[in-house]
Design a protein around this motif. Structure first.
Motif, mmCIF file in Angstrom:
data_model
loop_
_atom_site.group_PDB
_atom_site.id
_atom_site.type_symbol
_atom_site.label_atom_id
_atom_site.label_comp_id
_atom_site.label_asym_id
_atom_site.label_seq_id
_atom_site.Cartn_x
_atom_site.Cartn_y
_atom_site.Cartn_z
ATOM 1 N N ASP A 166 -0.666 -2.575 -15.019
ATOM 2 C CA ASP A 166 -1.719 -3.286 -14.289
ATOM 3 C C ASP A 166 -1.523 -4.804 -14.270
ATOM 4 O OD1 ASP A 166 -3.932 -2.738 -12.645
ATOM 5 O OD2 ASP A 166 -5.319 -3.495 -14.159
ATOM 6 N N ARG A 219 -4.642 -9.139 -10.190
ATOM 7 C CA ARG A 219 -5.028 -7.921 -9.472
ATOM 8 C C ARG A 219 -6.078 -8.239 -8.422
ATOM 9 N NH1 ARG A 219 -2.484 -3.709 -8.525
ATOM 10 N NH2 ARG A 219 -1.839 -3.598 -10.715
ATOM 11 N N ALA A 220 -7.063 -9.044 -8.785
ATOM 12 C CA ALA A 220 -8.121 -9.409 -7.834
ATOM 13 C C ALA A 220 -7.568 -10.250 -6.692
ATOM 14 C CB ALA A 220 -9.245 -10.161 -8.547
ATOM 15 N N ASP A 254 1.326 2.144 -3.498
ATOM 16 C CA ASP A 254 0.077 2.620 -4.085
ATOM 17 C C ASP A 254 -0.139 4.101 -3.771
ATOM 18 O OD1 ASP A 254 -0.552 0.187 -5.216
ATOM 19 O OD2 ASP A 254 -1.766 -0.490 -3.528
ATOM 20 N N ALA A 262 -7.641 -7.686 1.637
ATOM 21 C CA ALA A 262 -8.979 -7.577 2.209
ATOM 22 C C ALA A 262 -9.263 -8.690 3.217
ATOM 23 C CB ALA A 262 -10.025 -7.608 1.098
ATOM 24 N N SER A 311 0.819 -1.207 0.000
ATOM 25 C CA SER A 311 0.000 0.000 0.000
ATOM 26 C C SER A 311 0.854 1.258 0.000
ATOM 27 C CB SER A 311 -0.931 0.007 1.207
ATOM 28 O OG SER A 311 -1.879 -1.040 1.143
ATOM 29 N N LYS A 353 -4.521 -10.160 -5.472
ATOM 30 C CA LYS A 353 -3.765 -9.293 -4.568
ATOM 31 C C LYS A 353 -4.705 -8.493 -3.680
ATOM 32 C CE LYS A 353 -0.352 -5.555 -4.474
ATOM 33 N NZ LYS A 353 0.550 -4.686 -5.262
ATOM 34 N N SER A 354 -5.788 -7.992 -4.253
ATOM 35 C CA SER A 354 -6.766 -7.243 -3.471
ATOM 36 C C SER A 354 -7.385 -8.126 -2.389
ATOM 37 C CB SER A 354 -7.861 -6.692 -4.380
ATOM 38 O OG SER A 354 -7.335 -5.746 -5.275
ATOM 39 N N GLU A 355 -7.682 -9.377 -2.748
ATOM 40 C CA GLU A 355 -8.264 -10.307 -1.786
ATOM 41 C C GLU A 355 -7.280 -10.637 -0.674
ATOM 42 O OE1 GLU A 355 -10.541 -12.986 0.326
ATOM 43 O OE2 GLU A 355 -11.076 -11.371 -1.047
ATOM 44 N N ALA A 383 -3.704 5.303 -4.516
ATOM 45 C CA ALA A 383 -4.550 5.206 -3.330
ATOM 46 C C ALA A 383 -4.258 6.417 -2.448
ATOM 47 C CB ALA A 383 -4.272 3.909 -2.563
#
Length: 375
Positions: free
Chosen positions: A331, A358-359, A46, A366, A43, A361-363, A52
């Motif tokens: 991306d 990407r999904a 980011d 999260a 982060s 990494k987000s998961e 972000a």
């Protein structure tokens, strides 16, 4: 049972979460950290590159509400591993079990000229402050350089160079700019030859100069050059440095360290002091200094503490496995899985960079925010 946990990073958060889930309020768990919140390492980049905002990536320790867990925000002044106690600005705390998860401290001032003539992006304040620096940057010679070993998250300097390429390209500044990456490693990610080949290909494709097995020892702010350990020099307009890493001073003063870090049993994470464990970057366990390894180590310590609480023999051992997601720019994200076993060469697997990760990494982030902070 009283469990005293020092440090609320990957290791401390995972450990206290597992203990709370299994033991509820039956154990007295005290988690101590001087910070006000947690920020994932990825982060920081980011925020630095404008993907972000700070408020969205900082997770407040005020949200830590778990049965049996008390969070104390204070500065630790002394650690006594013999009595399993600590002295802090909030008083003295003791435990039947002590777990040190204080990570590594970063010291930009240890590299002459870095504070005066460059920027570091490994601390949260340093990375966040670079947001404004990059907004003002009009292009030129960018050097991403490592100043010492060991350092956290070995892929991060490579990610920074690739994200810098995208950043400059999006602003129409790439044609008037140069990017150089200086690392003391022979390849970007030594445990994973496939990932290293992919990164080297990405550097070549984007015109990023790769300087392996070289180390930045100082900056000359007046001449705007980075001086390397072999006597070479690299001119720069913007220097982004990985600062010197050390075990926190309070850990070094505790008598727990050897060669600068806490030695532990690589299978159990036990130190030489009875009922004292250490996990993560503060140790010399033999895995890279990265949050995912601290998390895995904390899980094993939690299982062993739970077994002891239930009067069982703890048999859980650490397998040295970790995964990380590597930003390739545009991306696209690659996935690296590496296993470090004592006495064996690391074994790694690389999944080619794709927008599909990407999904994932987000998961990754999260799911941990939900587990650790309940949201």
């Amino acid at each position: 049972m009283r469990v005293l946990v020092l440090g609320a990073g990957f290791g401390g958060l995972e450990l206290t979460t597992r203990l709370a889930e299994e033991l509820g309020g039956e154990a007295e768990i005290t988690l101590i950290d001087k910070g006000d919140g947690f920020v994932f390492g990825f982060s920081k980049l980011d925020v630095m590159f404008g993907r972000a905002v700070e408020g969205a990536v900082r997770h407040s320790y005020d949200d830590l509400v778990k049965p049996g867990v008390r969070f104390v925000r204070t500065t630790i002044r002394a650690i006594d591993p013999v009595t399993r106690s600590v002295t802090t600005d909030a008083g003295r705390f003791e435990g039947d079990v002590l777990v040190v998860a204080l990570g590594a401290d970063l010291d930009p001032a240890a590299t002459p000229g870095l504070v005066e003539g460059g920027h570091e992006f490994y601390t949260v304040p340093g990375a966040f402050a670079l947001r404004e620096v990059l907004d003002r940057f009009e292009g030129g010679r960018v050097v991403v350089g490592v100043t010492s070993t060991p350092f956290k998250c070995p892929p991060a300097p490579s990610e920074t160079a690739l994200m810098m390429h995208d950043f400059l390209s999006e602003r129409g500044l790439r044609d008037r700019s140069e990017i150089a990456l200086v690392m003391p490693l022979g390849t970007p990610i030594p445990p994973s030859p496939a990932a290293s080949r992919a990164l080297l290909g990405a550097f070549a494709e984007r015109g990023i100069d790769w300087h392996p097995e070289r180390l930045v020892t100082r900056l000359d702010p007046e001449r705007r050059v980075a001086v390397l350990a072999d006597g070479g020099e690299l001119p720069y307009d913007l220097f982004l440095g990985v600062p010197v890493h050390r075990a926190p001073e309070v850990v070094r003063d505790s008598g727990m360290c050897e060669d600068g870090w806490i030695p532990v049993d690589s299978l159990t994470l036990e130190t030489r002091f009875p009922d004292v464990y250490a996990v993560g970057d503060v140790t010399s366990v033999g895995t890279p200094k990265a949050g995912v390894f601290a998390e895995g180590q904390a899980a094993i310590v939690a299982e062993r503490i739970i077994a002891r609480f239930k009067n069982k023999t703890g048999i859980a051992t650490y397998g040295g496995r970790g995964i990380c997601f590597v930003e390739f720019g545009a991306d696209r994200i690659g996935r690296v899985e590496v296993t470090f076993l004592r006495g064996q060469a690391p074994v790694g697997r690389f999944d080619e960079a794709s927008t599909d990760y990407r999904a994932d990494k987000s998961e990754f982030g999260a799911s941990r925010v939900k587990r650790w902070f309940g949201r």
